[in-house]
Design a protein around this motif. Structure first.
Motif, mmCIF file in Angstrom:
data_model
loop_
_atom_site.group_PDB
_atom_site.id
_atom_site.type_symbol
_atom_site.label_atom_id
_atom_site.label_comp_id
_atom_site.label_asym_id
_atom_site.label_seq_id
_atom_site.Cartn_x
_atom_site.Cartn_y
_atom_site.Cartn_z
ATOM 1 N N GLY A 1 0.788 -1.228 0.000
ATOM 2 C CA GLY A 1 0.000 0.000 0.000
ATOM 3 C C GLY A 1 0.816 1.270 0.000
ATOM 4 O O GLY A 1 0.256 2.372 0.131
ATOM 5 N N ARG A 2 2.139 1.157 -0.182
ATOM 6 C CA ARG A 2 2.983 2.351 -0.121
ATOM 7 C C ARG A 2 2.564 3.397 -1.155
ATOM 8 O O ARG A 2 2.537 4.595 -0.879
ATOM 9 C CB ARG A 2 4.447 1.975 -0.333
ATOM 10 N N ARG A 3 2.214 2.936 -2.361
ATOM 11 C CA ARG A 3 1.873 3.883 -3.433
ATOM 12 C C ARG A 3 0.626 4.701 -3.101
ATOM 13 O O ARG A 3 0.383 5.743 -3.701
ATOM 14 C CB ARG A 3 1.653 3.120 -4.737
ATOM 15 N N LEU A 4 -0.178 4.211 -2.137
ATOM 16 C CA LEU A 4 -1.402 4.920 -1.761
ATOM 17 C C LEU A 4 -1.151 6.014 -0.730
ATOM 18 O O LEU A 4 -2.050 6.800 -0.422
ATOM 19 C CB LEU A 4 -2.429 3.928 -1.195
ATOM 20 N N LEU A 5 0.074 6.071 -0.191
ATOM 21 C CA LEU A 5 0.357 6.982 0.918
ATOM 22 C C LEU A 5 0.764 8.379 0.462
ATOM 23 O O LEU A 5 0.903 9.278 1.293
ATOM 24 C CB LEU A 5 1.453 6.387 1.807
ATOM 25 N N GLY A 6 0.987 8.559 -0.822
ATOM 26 C CA GLY A 6 1.330 9.897 -1.309
ATOM 27 C C GLY A 6 2.629 10.445 -0.763
ATOM 28 O O GLY A 6 2.801 11.653 -0.608
ATOM 29 N N GLY A 7 3.564 9.554 -0.412
ATOM 30 C CA GLY A 7 4.852 10.010 0.116
ATOM 31 C C GLY A 7 4.845 10.306 1.600
ATOM 32 O O GLY A 7 5.840 10.813 2.142
ATOM 33 N N ALA A 8 3.750 9.997 2.295
ATOM 34 C CA ALA A 8 3.675 10.254 3.738
ATOM 35 C C ALA A 8 4.786 9.500 4.463
ATOM 36 O O ALA A 8 4.956 8.300 4.280
ATOM 37 C CB ALA A 8 2.318 9.825 4.287
ATOM 38 N N GLY A 9 5.544 10.215 5.276
ATOM 39 C CA GLY A 9 6.584 9.600 6.089
ATOM 40 C C GLY A 9 7.858 9.269 5.356
ATOM 41 O O GLY A 9 8.766 8.667 5.941
ATOM 42 N N ASP A 10 7.974 9.640 4.088
ATOM 43 C CA ASP A 10 9.164 9.265 3.315
ATOM 44 C C ASP A 10 10.431 9.978 3.774
ATOM 45 O O ASP A 10 11.527 9.429 3.684
ATOM 46 C CB ASP A 10 8.944 9.542 1.827
ATOM 47 N N VAL A 11 10.284 11.199 4.242
ATOM 48 C CA VAL A 11 11.446 12.026 4.573
ATOM 49 C C VAL A 11 11.382 12.444 6.040
ATOM 50 O O VAL A 11 10.302 12.780 6.549
ATOM 51 C CB VAL A 11 11.494 13.275 3.666
#
Length: 517
Positions: free
Chosen positions: A218-228
């Motif tokens: 489901g990573r692609r659904l997170l919109g980059g949340a928490g990536d950085v």
């Protein structure tokens, strides 16, 4: 602990002026009017909590059962102390996990790495060997520390600050937490009754595996949340961070050395005592640093004094509440009549009562606070919460005396958990809000760390109490703790007006400062 009101993780550790990196906030409404990223995090947390509470439900029984029955053969006192120390470790490591996510690896990788470590811990627990068992317990604590404070912060990153769906999103998210914690003791307890302890741990491992699948796919659904990492370390930060790490390492070594001397050797008891010392010293040191800091104004120092009694009340509340997996589990196994209508209940079943009650009562309390216009004040809510927790132990002490020569009926523990859940719904929702409001501005970003230190210290007190009161009757143990907590609750009621004045003064000063900017 039931986490209906767990605050939003690493975001609370962030400095107020800092924002996450610019990215595309998901705008879809495919999951009950919310982004599908919430579906990913909902299921990740549901299954992670399933694995955590499933393992926790049988941990004490595994530690204290005889080797012939597949357990580790520890005595009841040391087993209960180890379970409490395990809780202490989880909350202490949550402080580390939140810091790492904010400053080094970001929330997403912290959750991912934490989930992998938890899964490895559960797998280690499936291997019938004391060495692998202790390794597994340590890995689950470490992984939970990485995951616990950060997955909920990612929920907040799915929405802009102005999005009115934020509160609703956390309500849905916390429902997943309680569904997982409700189902886990029932399913893992059933697996344990059929295939033994390691079968129960295997079910918990499967739960964590499912959580990881949901999170990765489901990573692609997170919109980059928490990536950085929102507040990454810079070269200028390195000297201060190096000093902090050295201080922490030195503190751990000193705690282990003192515990070694006190216990007269190195073993499980040394581990329990060392963690207890760290958890009891950490909040004292944190508050002392805040009071002594030149960055803290006199007005902020006055507000911080008002926070101290709230922190003490929270520590005592969690000290009682967190005994669900230790002393109350022992009471369920050895002092409760498990035969009901010709069927034998599993002692693990009782640990599902609290999340079930949370699901039922949380909407009632939400409606009640709205009707009361969010009254009574925060300090009074803390006092009420501690009172209900204290009364749960006074009630259990009385019932253990009534049934001194017989097993208690199941409704006794049901009543204990009902009282504790009511107390939780009074105290836990307002805990972080009070922490962030009363913490000095220079330390506002560390509010979550300070809040996590309350249950860490509460578990540490339990670890020491169960050892110091070895041989005491249930009536004396539960009654003594309940009465002492009632005295503190009474004191909290008495000073509540003073605390309330400081909270209001803090809010007014913040508003005045905002107007002057």
């Amino acid at each position: 602990m039931s986490e209906q009101t767990e605050p939003s993780g690493a975001s609370a550790l962030r400095k107020p002026s800092e924002e996450p990196h610019r990215r595309e906030v998901p705008r879809d409404r495919a999951f009950f009017g919310h982004p599908m990223g919430l579906f990913t995090l909902f299921n990740t947390e549901l299954w992670e909590r399933f694995s955590y509470y499933g393992m926790r439900a049988i941990l004490l029984f595994y530690l204290t059962d005889s080797v012939a029955n597949g357990g580790l053969g520890l005595d009841d006192t040391l087993g209960a102390a180890m379970v409490a120390a395990y809780g202490t470790g989880v909350y202490l490591l949550s402080v580390v996990g939140g810091w790492l996510a904010d400053r080094v690896i970001g929330a997403r990788r912290s959750v991912l790495y934490g989930g992998i470590v938890i899964a490895a811990g559960h797998v280690a627990l499936t291997i019938p060997s004391p060495g692998f068992s202790y390794l597994g317990i340590g890995l689950v604590a470490l992984g939970t520390g990485l995951l616990k404070p950060n997955v909920s912060s990612m929920v907040g990153e799915l929405y802009s600050r102005e999005d009115p769906r934020r509160d609703s999103a956390f309500s849905i998210f916390y429902m997943g937490i309680n569904i997982g914690s409700l189902a886990a003791p029932l399913v893992v307890g059933l697996a344990r009754s059929i295939g033994g302890y390691h079968a129960g741990f295997a079910v918990a491992a499967v739960g964590m595996g499912i959580a990881l699948v949901f999170f990765v796919l489901g990573r692609r659904l997170l919109g980059g949340a928490g990536d950085v990492a929102p507040n990454p370390l810079t070269a200028a930060d390195r000297p201060a961070v190096t000093r902090m790490v050295l201080v922490v390492v030195l503190g751990v070594l000193v705690a282990v050395a003192v515990a070694w001397v006190v216990s007269g050797g190195f073993g499980p008891a040394t581990f329990v005592d060392a963690l207890s010392y760290l958890a009891l010293v950490a909040p004292v040191a944190t508050l002392w640093i805040m009071f002594r800091s030149p960055k803290v104004t006199d007005h902020e120092r006055s507000r911080l004094r008002a926070y101290v009694p709230l922190f003490v009340a929270a520590t005592l509340f969690w000290m009682i509440f967190e005994q669900a997996a230790s002393t109350l589990a022992q009471y369920a196994e050895s002092r409760t009549d498990l035969e009901v209508l010709g069927r034998t209940l599993s002692p693990e079943l009782f640990q599902s009562i609290n999340p079930a009650l949370i699901i039922i009562l949380a909407p009632v309390f939400a409606w009640l606070w709205v009707k009361l216009d969010d009254r009574p004040p925060t300090a009074v809510k803390f006092a009420i919460g501690l009172t209900f927790a204290a009364l749960s132990f006074v009630f259990l002490a009385g019932m253990s005396a009534v049934f001194a020569d017989a097993l208690s009926p199941p409704w006794v523990l049901g009543g204990v958990y009902l009282l504790q859940t009511i107390g939780e719904l009074c105290l836990s929702p307002v805990g972080l809000a009070a922490t962030t409001l009363l913490a000095p501005k220079a330390f506002r970003g560390q509010a979550m760390a300070l809040w996590f230190l309350a249950p860490a210290a509460g578990n540490a007190i339990t670890a020491q109490l169960v050892q110091a009161t070895e041989g005491a009757s249930d009536t004396a143990y539960f009654g003594g703790i309940g009465l002492v907590a009632l005295v503190f609750a009474g004191a909290m009621f008495a000073i509540a007006p003073w605390v309330t004045r400081h909270i209001r003064a803090g809010a007014e000063s913040e508003a005045e400062a905002a107007l002057q900017r």
